[in-house]
Design a protein around this motif. Structure first.
Motif, short mmCIF file in Angstrom:
data_model
loop_
_atom_site.label_atom_id
_atom_site.label_comp_id
_atom_site.label_asym_id
_atom_site.label_seq_id
_atom_site.Cartn_x
_atom_site.Cartn_y
_atom_site.Cartn_z
N ILE A 1 -3.24 2.33 -3.98
CA ILE A 1 -3.26 3.62 -3.28
C ILE A 1 -4.40 3.61 -2.27
CG2 ILE A 1 -3.38 6.12 -3.54
CD1 ILE A 1 -2.52 5.77 -6.45
N THR A 2 -4.07 3.70 -0.98
CA THR A 2 -5.13 3.70 0.03
C THR A 2 -5.97 4.95 -0.05
OG1 THR A 2 -3.64 4.72 1.65
CG2 THR A 2 -3.74 2.32 1.61
N HIS A 3 -5.34 6.12 -0.17
CA HIS A 3 -6.03 7.39 -0.30
C HIS A 3 -5.15 8.36 -1.09
CE1 HIS A 3 -8.14 5.79 3.26
NE2 HIS A 3 -9.15 6.53 2.87
N THR A 4 -5.78 9.31 -1.71
CA THR A 4 -5.07 10.47 -2.24
C THR A 4 -5.53 11.69 -1.45
OG1 THR A 4 -4.85 9.57 -4.48
CG2 THR A 4 -4.70 11.96 -4.24
N TYR B 1 0.83 -1.20 0.00
CA TYR B 1 0.00 0.00 0.00
C TYR B 1 0.86 1.25 0.00
CZ TYR B 1 -3.45 -3.39 1.61
OH TYR B 1 -4.26 -4.48 1.73
N CYS C 1 0.31 5.89 -0.15
CA CYS C 1 -0.60 7.03 -0.10
C CYS C 1 -0.02 8.12 -0.98
CB CYS C 1 -0.75 7.51 1.34
SG CYS C 1 -1.72 9.03 1.51
#
Length: 335
Positions: free
Chosen positions: A125-128, A58, A60
């Motif tokens: 990508i967990t979050h952008t 993972y 970010c």
């Protein structure tokens, strides 16, 4: 940054030779040599970072847009915890020109292009993380795979609940029914229009920058206070302060006089206002730091800030300010 041709200008070459204390101009590269070396270094960096990201489960990313000299650029960074050393690492993914307006389609296209340059699949990508700008929000609401799954889930819940005749609290009219098949067809068509060769035009989950959110509370939300007593006192006080600051900045005589009388006591309102905003300012500094701004800091910081504002003792004038900040925190950080 300067253009590569700068290395061939006589004044620049003279400066470098003076710094190196040499008269041998052959040690200075020309623009073709510089361009070749920069290209080699860039390709090596991309290969290194692509290999490193490929080994991670993972990551970010962050994205931001800024404008200057009639041009707009999007910068993206990558944050990860190395799966072997468990060290936090941060890398720049790219800085790319945005052609046209900053609409949600252009934003999604540029972000996708940058991540694809490193072979990053959106599922990794967990979050952008972005600011609270509406164009970023719309881009992720439209193209984030998480948003599509949520839409499907809501329609599924609608179908299940609509067959339950005992559910008297369920109001069918309050939910907008959409054709999911048509939604995907439209999305696929938009992808085909934007990417002739690559149809994986999706974005990861979206997370709004917590530091920017706190800043909005301090600058935007507190302007929505409706308590007339507070507003009258606040406007009167700050109007006098602005006049005072303007006077001492323009007059050396006034500035010297203020220096002689610097031991004067501030009014109670200003003491309360500073103490109320101090906890918010400290919280903002903690979560926007360069070296220790991790996601694990956010929840404790926000919870402690809310608790301090609730427990603020003996507020005579600034209670509406505290209540407005508390409400804004609960609304903006409801998740």
């Amino acid at each position: 940054m300067r253009p590569i041709i700068t290395c061939e200008k006589p004044t620049y070459r003279k400066l470098i030779l003076g710094l190196t204390q040499s008269n041998d101009e052959t040690i200075l590269p020309n623009r073709k040599q510089m361009l070749k070396q920069l290209t080699l270094n860039y390709n090596a960096h991309v290969l290194m970072l692509t290999d490193l990201i490929d080994k991670q489960n993972y990551i970010c990313t962050t994205a931001d847009i800024w404008s200057g000299n009639n041009k707009s650029c999007m910068g993206m960074t990558c944050r990860l915890i190395d799966s072997e050393t468990y060290q936090r690492k941060s890398y720049v993914l790219g800085c790319k020109l945005i052609k046209g307006s900053h609409n949600y389609l252009n934003i999604a296209e540029v972000m996708t292009e940058i991540t694809q340059n490193y072979g990053i699949h959106y599922s990794k990508i967990t979050h952008t993380v972005t600011d609270n700008a509406s164009n970023f929000g719309k881009s992720f609401r439209t193209f984030s795979i998480g948003s599509l799954v949520q839409s499907i889930s809501e329609v599924g819940d609608l179908n299940e609940n609509s067959s339950d005749s005992d559910n008297s609290d369920f109001e069918i009219n309050s939910i907008e029914i959409m054709n999911v098949e048509k939604l995907f067809i439209n999305l696929e068509q938009e992808q085909l229009d934007l990417h002739d060769t690559d149809h994986s035009f999706y974005l990861p989950q979206h997370l709004k920058c917590c530091a920017h959110t706190l800043n909005l509370i301090a600058t935007i939300d507190i302007t929505k206070i409706t308590d007339t007593t507070y507003l009258q006192l606040s406007e009167s006080t700050f109007k006098k302060l602005h006049s005072f600051w303007n006077l001492i900045s323009r007059s050396t005589v006034a500035s010297d006089k203020v220096f002689e009388m610097c031991g004067c006591k501030f009014p109670v309102f200003l003491e309360e206002h500073c103490k109320t905003m101090e906890s918010l300012a400290i919280s903002l500094d903690k979560i926007q730091g360069e070296n220790r701004s991790f996601l694990g800091y956010v929840a404790p910081t926000i919870l402690v800030l809310r608790r301090l504002l609730i427990a603020f003792p003996n507020q005579k004038h600034c209670k509406p300010l505290s209540l407005t900040i508390i409400k804004a925190i609960e609304t903006r950080f409801s998740y």
